[in-house]
Write a protein that holds these residues in place. Structure first.
Motif, PDB file in Angstrom:
ATOM      1  N   ALA A 143      61.371  23.430  46.246  1.00 27.51           N
ATOM      2  CA  ALA A 143      60.931  24.708  46.803  1.00 27.51           C
ATOM      3  C   ALA A 143      59.606  25.144  46.187  1.00 27.51           C
ATOM      4  CB  ALA A 143      61.995  25.765  46.560  1.00 27.51           C
ATOM      5  N   LEU A 144      58.820  25.842  46.969  1.00 30.96           N
ATOM      6  CA  LEU A 144      57.501  26.339  46.567  1.00 30.96           C
ATOM      7  C   LEU A 144      56.653  25.199  46.031  1.00 30.96           C
ATOM      8  CD1 LEU A 144      58.602  29.702  44.961  1.00 30.96           C
ATOM      9  CD2 LEU A 144      57.701  29.336  47.251  1.00 30.96           C
ATOM     10  N   LYS A 145      56.334  25.221  44.765  1.00 36.63           N
ATOM     11  CA  LYS A 145      55.525  24.143  44.187  1.00 36.63           C
ATOM     12  C   LYS A 145      56.358  23.300  43.238  1.00 36.63           C
ATOM     13  CE  LYS A 145      51.115  26.199  44.861  1.00 36.63           C
ATOM     14  NZ  LYS A 145      49.748  25.869  44.683  1.00 36.63           N
ATOM     15  N   GLY A 146      57.607  23.090  43.616  1.00 35.18           N
ATOM     16  CA  GLY A 146      58.522  22.305  42.802  1.00 35.18           C
ATOM     17  C   GLY A 146      58.166  20.832  42.810  1.00 35.18           C
ATOM     18  N   PRO A 147      58.951  20.027  42.129  1.00 40.61           N
ATOM     19  CA  PRO A 147      58.651  18.599  42.016  1.00 40.61           C
ATOM     20  C   PRO A 147      58.827  17.851  43.333  1.00 40.61           C
ATOM     21  CG  PRO A 147      60.761  19.083  41.019  1.00 40.61           C
ATOM     22  CD  PRO A 147      60.163  20.394  41.416  1.00 40.61           C
ATOM     23  N   LEU A 148      58.265  16.670  43.363  1.00 44.27           N
ATOM     24  CA  LEU A 148      58.362  15.771  44.497  1.00 44.27           C
ATOM     25  C   LEU A 148      59.189  14.565  44.060  1.00 44.27           C
ATOM     26  CD1 LEU A 148      57.311  14.823  47.332  1.00 44.27           C
ATOM     27  CD2 LEU A 148      55.439  13.743  46.093  1.00 44.27           C
ATOM     28  N   ALA A 149      60.278  14.313  44.768  1.00 47.11           N
ATOM     29  CA  ALA A 149      61.088  13.120  44.488  1.00 47.11           C
ATOM     30  C   ALA A 149      60.562  11.985  45.359  1.00 47.11           C
ATOM     31  CB  ALA A 149      62.555  13.383  44.793  1.00 47.11           C
ATOM     32  N   CYS A 150      60.334  10.833  44.755  1.00 43.50           N
ATOM     33  CA  CYS A 150      59.847   9.694  45.529  1.00 43.50           C
ATOM     34  C   CYS A 150      60.468   8.402  45.029  1.00 43.50           C
ATOM     35  CB  CYS A 150      58.331   9.631  45.511  1.00 43.50           C
ATOM     36  SG  CYS A 150      57.564   9.764  43.925  1.00 43.50           S
ATOM     37  N   ARG A 151      60.512   7.457  45.950  1.00 44.86           N
ATOM     38  CA  ARG A 151      61.033   6.124  45.633  1.00 44.86           C
ATOM     39  C   ARG A 151      59.833   5.231  45.330  1.00 44.86           C
ATOM     40  NH1 ARG A 151      65.787   4.604  47.598  1.00 44.86           N
ATOM     41  NH2 ARG A 151      65.480   5.923  49.435  1.00 44.86           N
ATOM     42  N   VAL A 152      59.868   4.615  44.173  1.00 40.44           N
ATOM     43  CA  VAL A 152      58.830   3.680  43.744  1.00 40.44           C
ATOM     44  C   VAL A 152      59.538   2.364  43.492  1.00 40.44           C
ATOM     45  CG1 VAL A 152      57.055   3.184  42.030  1.00 40.44           C
ATOM     46  CG2 VAL A 152      57.578   5.547  42.625  1.00 40.44           C
ATOM     47  N   GLY A 153      59.283   1.399  44.351  1.00 40.17           N
ATOM     48  CA  GLY A 153      60.050   0.158  44.257  1.00 40.17           C
ATOM     49  C   GLY A 153      61.509   0.477  44.532  1.00 40.17           C
ATOM     50  N   ARG A 154      62.396   0.255  43.544  1.00 39.70           N
ATOM     51  CA  ARG A 154      63.823   0.566  43.705  1.00 39.70           C
ATOM     52  C   ARG A 154      64.243   1.796  42.920  1.00 39.70           C
ATOM     53  NH1 ARG A 154      67.108  -4.478  42.286  1.00 39.70           N
ATOM     54  NH2 ARG A 154      65.653  -4.552  40.567  1.00 39.70           N
ATOM     55  N   MET A 155      63.292   2.464  42.243  1.00 35.84           N
ATOM     56  CA  MET A 155      63.607   3.656  41.441  1.00 35.84           C
ATOM     57  C   MET A 155      63.302   4.925  42.222  1.00 35.84           C
ATOM     58  SD  MET A 155      61.971   2.829  37.730  1.00 35.84           S
ATOM     59  CE  MET A 155      60.338   2.802  38.418  1.00 35.84           C
ATOM     60  N   ILE A 156      64.009   5.992  41.887  1.00 39.75           N
ATOM     61  CA  ILE A 156      63.684   7.313  42.405  1.00 39.75           C
ATOM     62  C   ILE A 156      63.236   8.149  41.215  1.00 39.75           C
ATOM     63  CG2 ILE A 156      64.560   9.395  43.506  1.00 39.75           C
ATOM     64  CD1 ILE A 156      66.487   7.612  45.065  1.00 39.75           C
ATOM     65  N   VAL A 157      62.028   8.702  41.324  1.00 38.66           N
ATOM     66  CA  VAL A 157      61.460   9.505  40.236  1.00 38.66           C
ATOM     67  C   VAL A 157      61.009  10.855  40.771  1.00 38.66           C
ATOM     68  CG1 VAL A 157      60.714   7.490  38.922  1.00 38.66           C
ATOM     69  CG2 VAL A 157      59.147   8.536  40.523  1.00 38.66           C
ATOM     70  N   ALA A 158      60.948  11.833  39.889  1.00 41.64           N
ATOM     71  CA  ALA A 158      60.442  13.160  40.237  1.00 41.64           C
ATOM     72  C   ALA A 158      59.093  13.350  39.570  1.00 41.64           C
ATOM     73  CB  ALA A 158      61.420  14.237  39.782  1.00 41.64           C
ATOM     74  N   LEU A 159      58.138  13.851  40.337  1.00 42.66           N
ATOM     75  CA  LEU A 159      56.790  14.096  39.829  1.00 42.66           C
ATOM     76  C   LEU A 159      56.388  15.535  40.085  1.00 42.66           C
ATOM     77  CD1 LEU A 159      54.934  11.020  41.377  1.00 42.66           C
ATOM     78  CD2 LEU A 159      55.760  11.240  39.040  1.00 42.66           C
ATOM     79  N   ARG A 160      55.640  16.097  39.167  1.00 42.62           N
ATOM     80  CA  ARG A 160      55.047  17.404  39.425  1.00 42.62           C
ATOM     81  C   ARG A 160      54.022  17.239  40.544  1.00 42.62           C
ATOM     82  NH1 ARG A 160      53.738  17.436  33.782  1.00 42.62           N
ATOM     83  NH2 ARG A 160      55.663  17.885  32.693  1.00 42.62           N
ATOM     84  N   ARG A 161      53.825  18.300  41.306  1.00 35.53           N
ATOM     85  CA  ARG A 161      52.883  18.224  42.432  1.00 35.53           C
ATOM     86  C   ARG A 161      51.474  17.868  41.974  1.00 35.53           C
ATOM     87  NH1 ARG A 161      54.700  20.933  47.392  1.00 35.53           N
ATOM     88  NH2 ARG A 161      56.918  20.504  47.325  1.00 35.53           N
ATOM     89  N   GLY A 162      51.052  18.387  40.830  1.00 36.15           N
ATOM     90  CA  GLY A 162      49.715  18.075  40.324  1.00 36.15           C
ATOM     91  C   GLY A 162      49.543  16.608  39.996  1.00 36.15           C
ATOM     92  N   VAL A 163      50.582  15.995  39.467  1.00 36.88           N
ATOM     93  CA  VAL A 163      50.551  14.562  39.160  1.00 36.88           C
ATOM     94  C   VAL A 163      50.539  13.769  40.466  1.00 36.88           C
ATOM     95  CG1 VAL A 163      51.796  12.654  38.083  1.00 36.88           C
ATOM     96  CG2 VAL A 163      51.649  14.861  36.919  1.00 36.88           C
ATOM     97  N   ALA A 164      51.385  14.171  41.423  1.00 30.28           N
ATOM     98  CA  ALA A 164      51.443  13.480  42.717  1.00 30.28           C
ATOM     99  C   ALA A 164      50.098  13.553  43.438  1.00 30.28           C
ATOM    100  CB  ALA A 164      52.546  14.073  43.574  1.00 30.28           C
ATOM    101  N   ALA A 165      49.349  14.628  43.228  1.00 29.99           N
ATOM    102  CA  ALA A 165      48.037  14.768  43.870  1.00 29.99           C
ATOM    103  C   ALA A 165      47.026  13.758  43.337  1.00 29.99           C
ATOM    104  CB  ALA A 165      47.516  16.185  43.680  1.00 29.99           C
ATOM    105  N   SER A 166      47.290  13.168  42.190  1.00 31.97           N
ATOM    106  CA  SER A 166      46.386  12.164  41.616  1.00 31.97           C
ATOM    107  C   SER A 166      46.628  10.774  42.167  1.00 31.97           C
ATOM    108  CB  SER A 166      46.546  12.126  40.092  1.00 31.97           C
ATOM    109  OG  SER A 166      46.173  13.360  39.536  1.00 31.97           O
ATOM    110  N   VAL A 167      47.701  10.615  42.945  1.00 29.00           N
ATOM    111  CA  VAL A 167      48.055   9.306  43.507  1.00 29.00           C
ATOM    112  C   VAL A 167      47.597   9.271  44.966  1.00 29.00           C
ATOM    113  CG1 VAL A 167      49.931   7.693  44.010  1.00 29.00           C
ATOM    114  CG2 VAL A 167      50.045   9.153  41.971  1.00 29.00           C
ATOM    115  N   ILE A 168      46.704   8.331  45.283  1.00 36.67           N
ATOM    116  CA  ILE A 168      46.185   8.168  46.637  1.00 36.67           C
ATOM    117  C   ILE A 168      46.972   7.039  47.302  1.00 36.67           C
ATOM    118  CG2 ILE A 168      44.145   7.708  48.044  1.00 36.67           C
ATOM    119  CD1 ILE A 168      44.014  10.267  46.288  1.00 36.67           C
ATOM    120  N   VAL A 169      47.494   7.318  48.505  1.00 35.06           N
ATOM    121  CA  VAL A 169      48.309   6.340  49.217  1.00 35.06           C
ATOM    122  C   VAL A 169      47.666   5.951  50.546  1.00 35.06           C
ATOM    123  CG1 VAL A 169      50.447   7.121  48.136  1.00 35.06           C
ATOM    124  CG2 VAL A 169      49.733   8.133  50.283  1.00 35.06           C
TER     125      VAL A 169
END
Length: 77
Positions: free
Chosen positions: A48-74
């Motif tokens: 919610a709001l600016k909460g974390p982003l859960a994502c699957r990386v390979g076979r793992m599921i990790v939570a990232l802060r939005r600011g950290v996720a913004a540094s990853v270009i896909v």
């Protein structure tokens, strides 16, 4: 496109990571979790709001802060 903007459940690949935009601690954590160019990634859930982003990386599921996720270009997988 940045990871924090990626639509949910859309598989993509890490094109680049702005390592200089991250703190040394955050950068080390991403490297330890296997974040690198070419790795498959998928956004699964946004907190919610600016909460974390859960994502699957390979076979793992990790939570990232939005600011950290913004540094990853896909790109489409």
């Amino acid at each position: 496109m940045r990871l924090d903007q990626l639509p949910l459940r859309q598989q993509s690949r890490i094109a680049s990571i702005d390592w200089d935009g991250l703190s040394p601690r955050e950068a080390r954590r991403l490297r330890e979790l296997g974040f690198d160019d070419g790795v498959t990634i998928e956004a699964l859930h946004r907190g919610a709001l600016k909460g974390p982003l859960a994502c699957r990386v390979g076979r793992m599921i990790v939570a990232l802060r939005r600011g950290v996720a913004a540094s990853v270009i896909v790109e489409p997988a």
